[in-house]
Enzyme design. Structure first.
Site, PDB file in Angstrom:
ATOM      1  N   HIS A 152       2.874   3.764  -5.738  1.00  0.00           N
ATOM      2  CA  HIS A 152       3.793   4.878  -6.016  1.00  0.00           C
ATOM      3  C   HIS A 152       3.580   5.355  -7.449  1.00  0.00           C
ATOM      4  CE1 HIS A 152       6.445   4.153  -2.446  1.00  0.00           C
ATOM      5  NE2 HIS A 152       6.012   2.920  -2.584  1.00  0.00           N
ATOM      6  N   TYR A 201       2.067  -3.204   4.341  1.00  0.00           N
ATOM      7  CA  TYR A 201       3.298  -3.921   4.708  1.00  0.00           C
ATOM      8  C   TYR A 201       3.976  -3.265   5.903  1.00  0.00           C
ATOM      9  CZ  TYR A 201       5.704  -0.450   1.662  1.00  0.00           C
ATOM     10  OH  TYR A 201       6.177   0.693   1.058  1.00  0.00           O
ATOM     11  N   TYR A 243       7.109  -6.441  -2.103  1.00  0.00           N
ATOM     12  CA  TYR A 243       7.691  -5.969  -3.358  1.00  0.00           C
ATOM     13  C   TYR A 243       8.606  -7.052  -3.918  1.00  0.00           C
ATOM     14  CZ  TYR A 243       6.296  -1.108  -2.381  1.00  0.00           C
ATOM     15  OH  TYR A 243       5.587   0.040  -2.145  1.00  0.00           O
ATOM     16  N   ARG A 278       2.810   0.426   6.649  1.00  0.00           N
ATOM     17  CA  ARG A 278       2.410   1.370   5.609  1.00  0.00           C
ATOM     18  C   ARG A 278       0.993   1.054   5.148  1.00  0.00           C
ATOM     19  NH1 ARG A 278       4.829   4.268   2.283  1.00  0.00           N
ATOM     20  NH2 ARG A 278       3.152   5.592   2.977  1.00  0.00           N
ATOM     21  N   HIS A 312      -0.715   1.367  -0.789  1.00  0.00           N
ATOM     22  CA  HIS A 312      -0.446   2.522  -1.658  1.00  0.00           C
ATOM     23  C   HIS A 312       0.184   2.083  -2.960  1.00  0.00           C
ATOM     24  CE1 HIS A 312       3.304   1.851   0.591  1.00  0.00           C
ATOM     25  NE2 HIS A 312       3.888   2.237  -0.510  1.00  0.00           N
TER      26      HIS A 312
END
Ligand code: FE2
Lengths: 240, 187
Positions: free
Chosen positions: A164, A149, A110, A159, A162
């Site tokens: 969000h 990640y 991110y 994770r 995905h």
């Protein structure tokens, strides 16, 4: 007073079904100090929650839905189209409704300051987008497939890939923040956030499907993700 | 209940650039003659301040009307500049809103509800949002008659929903766990 005792024990009607996650899911360690301990109080429907901010008001830029065109160059990674419809529980389209999304880049990183994963940042990817649903409840984003990640929930925790999503729906009670996953991800089994939804059918509703029809030849893979939100659910009586 | 709905998942820790890129914490200008500031901290079960949450509010305008076609009480005025929606982060240790005090709104069985603000809390570690309500300390009579507040039997739990007057602002601290936990609602 016609109202009956309004608290429930042992979780709530939603989480008992396994179709929504519980507040306390100890495998997801952060829930342990944040899940409320006292029974929830049942809130009867009133105008306070059958109304809501559809939030079509904030300006949405023409390219806000295209996360591959927010910088001088194109981001690295697998270009994808994510599209679908937003419906209420009766299958009616939710129109003119703001959808906000955020995601890691194709390396699983991110842009957020607090993301310490030592994977490369992409100068051409910020990972945030928004759009409004159209008259049929449809939406469409262009982005790159996010990478998996690591996180510190448990040893060697990862994770699944995905995106969000944040949606308002028609009413305060329909507000939803969720995550869209990709079909066949091998990381589902060890991910407590995904697994906090216990019902397999409900899990399936968080997984997008590959969509050959939405795939654009020699350009981008298509994924379909429909979202079903609670409707207003108000009856004339309750609106007195 | 809940059949077919898309499940909720946590907002996680990385939402700020997408959701808080615009300041939506001031529903009216600070110098508005009736501006009311609301602020508060969120405490976890260890008493630590939660600095990675997002708080949203939804409320009626001072006349008690919601800015939504569903509230079709045409006799009550709407204010074009007042949407009743706000959003704040908690990176500083507190959320903060500048808003107008809402009017009373109809409740179940036609009984009026005391002025209140609907509050949603999203955070890492919350797989679903938490929903609570803020009531106003200068409305003791309306609060005593409020059908939602009076459905909460434990007076201490009920009192967690009433903001405290700090002079320049109303304080609404939220405790996620423990003896003084805030009252949360199931919609
Ligand atoms: Fe994430």
């Amino acid at each position: 007073m016609s109202q009956q005792p309004t608290t429930e024990n042992a979780g709530s009607r939603r989480e008992d079904s396994g179709r929504q996650p519980p507040y306390l899911y100890p495998d997801y360690v952060s829930t342990r100090l944040r899940a409320p301990e006292k029974p929830l109080i049942i809130l009867p429907k009133t105008l306070s929650d059958t109304t809501g901010p559809a939030y079509g008001r904030g300006p949405v830029g023409e390219l806000d839905h295209d996360l591959t065109r927010q910088h001088a160059g194109e981001p690295l990674g697998e270009r994808i189209i994510v599209h679908g419809r937003v419906l209420d529980g009766d299958g009616r389209p939710v129109r003119g409704n703001l959808i906000e999304i955020w995601q890691a880049n194709s390396a699983g990183r991110y842009t957020h300051q607090k993301d310490q994963h030592p994977a490369p940042l992409d100068p051409n990817f910020s990972g945030a987008g928004r759009c409004l649903t159209d008259g049929e409840g449809r939406y469409r984003f262009i982005t790159v497939k996010p990478g998996a990640y690591p996180w510190k929930n448990h040893p060697n925790a990862w994770r699944p890939a995905h995106i969000h999503l944040s949606l308002f729906g028609e009413a305060f009670r329909s507000r939803l923040i969720t995550q869209m996953y990709f079909p066949g991800d091998p990381l589902f089994g060890q991910d407590p956030i995904f697994q906090s939804v216990r019902d397999p059918e409900a899990q399936r509703r968080m997984i997008s499907t590959f969509d050959l029809e939405a795939t654009e030849p020699e350009w981008a893979l298509g994924y379909r993700f429909d979202v079903v939100l609670e409707g207003r659910g108000a009856t004339p009586m309750e609106r007195a | 209940m809940g059949a077919g709905y898309t499940p909720s998942q946590t907002i996680g820790p990385f939402f700020h650039d997408a959701l808080l890129d615009r300041d939506r914490s001031e529903l009216v200008a600070r110098d508005h003659r009736s501006a009311t500031q609301i602020r508060g901290a969120i405490y976890d079960g260890a008493g630590e301040v939660v600095t990675d949450a997002m708080v949203e509010i939804w409320q009626a305008n001072p006349a008690g009307r919601y800015d939504d076609p569903e509230d079709d009480r045409g006799d009550l005025p709407l204010d074009e500049d007042f949407t009743g929606f706000g959003r704040s982060g908690t990176e500083t240790g507190e959320f903060s809103f500048v808003t107008l005090k809402p009017g009373p709104v109809p409740g179940p069985d036609g009984r009026p509800q005391a002025p209140h603000v609907m509050v949603s809390i999203f955070a890492r570690g919350l797989l679903r949002r938490l929903v609570t309500r803020l009531y106003f300390p200068d409305e003791p009579d309306a609060n005593a008659a409020d059908p939602i507040l009076s459905s909460i039997e434990d007076p201490a739990l009920r009192d967690t929903l009433i903001a405290r007057d700090e002079g320049d602002a109303l304080r609404f601290d939220v405790r996620l766990q423990g003896e003084n936990q805030t009252a949360f609602f199931e919609l």
